[in-house]
Design an enzyme around this catalytic site. Structure first.
Site, mmCIF file in Angstrom:
data_model
loop_
_atom_site.group_PDB
_atom_site.id
_atom_site.type_symbol
_atom_site.label_atom_id
_atom_site.label_comp_id
_atom_site.label_asym_id
_atom_site.label_seq_id
_atom_site.Cartn_x
_atom_site.Cartn_y
_atom_site.Cartn_z
ATOM 1 N N GLY A 172 -21.202 2.574 -7.359
ATOM 2 C CA GLY A 172 -20.625 3.730 -6.686
ATOM 3 C C GLY A 172 -19.475 4.312 -7.477
ATOM 4 O O GLY A 172 -18.471 3.624 -7.738
ATOM 5 N N PHE A 173 -19.586 5.597 -7.839
ATOM 6 C CA PHE A 173 -18.573 6.269 -8.647
ATOM 7 C C PHE A 173 -18.425 7.712 -8.175
ATOM 8 O O PHE A 173 -19.310 8.267 -7.533
ATOM 9 C CB PHE A 173 -18.949 6.247 -10.134
ATOM 10 C CG PHE A 173 -19.107 4.876 -10.712
ATOM 11 C CD1 PHE A 173 -18.030 4.240 -11.312
ATOM 12 C CD2 PHE A 173 -20.321 4.220 -10.660
ATOM 13 C CE1 PHE A 173 -18.170 2.967 -11.839
ATOM 14 C CE2 PHE A 173 -20.469 2.947 -11.177
ATOM 15 C CZ PHE A 173 -19.391 2.320 -11.774
ATOM 16 N N ASP A 225 -39.359 -10.701 -3.305
ATOM 17 C CA ASP A 225 -40.000 -11.131 -4.550
ATOM 18 C C ASP A 225 -39.003 -11.070 -5.707
ATOM 19 O O ASP A 225 -37.830 -10.742 -5.535
ATOM 20 C CB ASP A 225 -41.217 -10.239 -4.807
ATOM 21 C CG ASP A 225 -42.193 -10.849 -5.790
ATOM 22 O OD1 ASP A 225 -41.959 -11.974 -6.273
ATOM 23 O OD2 ASP A 225 -43.223 -10.191 -6.081
ATOM 24 N N GLN A 275 -33.985 -4.927 -6.615
ATOM 25 C CA GLN A 275 -32.609 -4.436 -6.543
ATOM 26 C C GLN A 275 -32.353 -3.889 -5.146
ATOM 27 O O GLN A 275 -33.080 -3.013 -4.670
ATOM 28 C CB GLN A 275 -32.381 -3.341 -7.588
ATOM 29 C CG GLN A 275 -31.163 -2.465 -7.332
ATOM 30 C CD GLN A 275 -29.849 -3.217 -7.414
ATOM 31 O OE1 GLN A 275 -29.750 -4.229 -8.102
ATOM 32 N NE2 GLN A 275 -28.831 -2.727 -6.725
ATOM 33 N N HIS A 332 -25.774 -1.425 -2.362
ATOM 34 C CA HIS A 332 -24.694 -1.699 -1.421
ATOM 35 C C HIS A 332 -24.935 -0.988 -0.077
ATOM 36 O O HIS A 332 -25.515 0.086 -0.018
ATOM 37 C CB HIS A 332 -23.333 -1.308 -2.009
ATOM 38 C CG HIS A 332 -23.234 0.124 -2.456
ATOM 39 N ND1 HIS A 332 -22.099 0.645 -3.003
ATOM 40 C CD2 HIS A 332 -24.121 1.143 -2.413
ATOM 41 C CE1 HIS A 332 -22.280 1.915 -3.287
ATOM 42 N NE2 HIS A 332 -23.498 2.240 -2.940
ATOM 43 N N ASN A 333 -24.504 -1.645 0.967
ATOM 44 C CA ASN A 333 -24.571 -1.135 2.347
ATOM 45 C C ASN A 333 -25.980 -1.102 2.923
ATOM 46 O O ASN A 333 -26.166 -0.608 4.040
ATOM 47 C CB ASN A 333 -23.960 0.272 2.450
ATOM 48 C CG ASN A 333 -22.619 0.394 1.777
ATOM 49 O OD1 ASN A 333 -21.745 -0.440 1.979
ATOM 50 N ND2 ASN A 333 -22.458 1.421 0.944
ATOM 51 N N SER A 388 -27.023 2.170 1.169
ATOM 52 C CA SER A 388 -26.906 2.680 2.541
ATOM 53 C C SER A 388 -28.250 2.964 3.196
ATOM 54 O O SER A 388 -28.340 3.800 4.107
ATOM 55 C CB SER A 388 -26.036 3.946 2.570
ATOM 56 O OG SER A 388 -24.758 3.696 2.018
#
Length: 321
Positions: free
Chosen positions: A174-175, A223, A227, A230-231, A249
């Protein structure tokens, strides 16, 4: 010197060390090893006997619970010394743990694994070689942690299986661009919660939350090479196949199945009992249960109809050519 060597050669059992200490012919390390606060040894026994003392005698610090035998083994394998960082050798497996960690005596911490400060490890857990359990991490009972796993900022439930190379609890991606045009990192300060009976495949990554905890519901199976951003909140009894990417999210209901290489856009909601075909990409909310596929993902019948029409148009074009 020769007389000392002869007396050392005559020692056949560990219990004979007591007599050696009494005669002041051994080093101060052995004296510390046999300190009465830990063990008492008798010359007639071939084994160390644990002295009958309160559990506080085997506590290495506030909030720590260490089994007497494990404390003894830890002292034996460290030659009676504790380094300045207060890390000890765990007797059941030979791993390293911080004195403030709380580890059940039945837990197996393999040599090469490290359990950091204020962690809690439940009964019958197994932590593989090379695993790093970061500060304040909680692991429930009968959970298996594979080789080279990295856990931080997370809570893992009971009866979970986390395979080799998994990373849980690292910062999410997050940026934002500030007024000067610089890329600035958004704070990632929350945790990951893995509920009971979850299995996570090798080299999967699950990021910690920024505005809510990242959650994987109980009985969900993940599996390899997945990836989870976050959230994200994943419901119970979901199946997520290899190379799936879940952006930040995302909210996923219960009993959801993702085929291989499915992609989920950020801030998308997916209802319970949804199944996504392999290589699908979800770009908007799915509010009704059922089967979906394609890019963007649509109901599976519509997707198959589109594919059939596309093939038919290609045949027609080839016939005209």
């Amino acid at each position: 010197m020769a007389s000392c060597l002869k007396r050392l050669a005559s020692i056949r059992t560990l219990s004979s060390i007591t007599g050696l200490v009494r005669n002041k012919l051994h080093t101060s390390k052995v004296e510390n090893l046999l300190a009465p606060t830990l063990v008492s040894a008798t010359t007639s026994s071939h084994y160390f006997s644990i002295s009958q003392r309160s559990s506080q005698d085997y506590s290495t610090g506030p909030g720590t619970t260490v089994h007497p035998e494990c404390a003894l083994n830890s002292r034996l394998q460290n030659d009676g010394e504790v380094d300045h960082q207060d890390y000890l050798r765990w007797g059941n497996g030979g791993g390293t743990f911080h004195k403030s960690a709380s580890i059940d005596p039945s837990a197996f911490v393999e040599i090469g694994a490290v359990v950091h400060s204020e962690c809690a490890v439940g009964a019958e857990c197994r932590i593989g070689c090379g695993a790093i359990i970061g500060p304040t991490v909680t692991i429930g009972q009968s959970t298996k942690i594979g080789y080279n796993v990295a856990l931080a900022n997370c809570m893992v439930g009971d009866f979970c299986v986390i395979h080799s190379g998994v990373c849980i609890g690292q910062d999410g991606f997050g940026f934002f661009v500030d007024e000067q045009g610089n890329m600035v990192k958004k704070p990632q300060t929350l945790n990951v919660r893995i509920e009971n009976h979850v299995e996570i495949g090798a080299n999967t990554c699950i990021d910690r939350g920024s505005w809510r905890d990242t959650v994987v519901g109980e009985h969900t199976k993940i599996d390899n090479l997945v990836q989870i951003g976050h959230n994200a909140v994943i419901g119970r009894s979901c199946i997520i196949c290899g190379q799936v990417g879940v952006a930040g999210s995302v909210t996923i209901g219960d009993y959801v199945t993702f085929g291989g290489r499915v992609g989920i856009r950020d801030h998308v909601n997916i209802a319970s009992k949804v199944r996504l075909a392999a290589n699908s990409c979800v770009t908007k909310d799915i509010s009704e249960p059922g089967d979906y596929g394609g890019f963007p993902a649509i109901p599976i019948r519509d997707w198959r109809r589109q594919i059939a029409m596309h093939r038919q148009s290609l045949k027609s074009a080839n016939s005209l050519a």
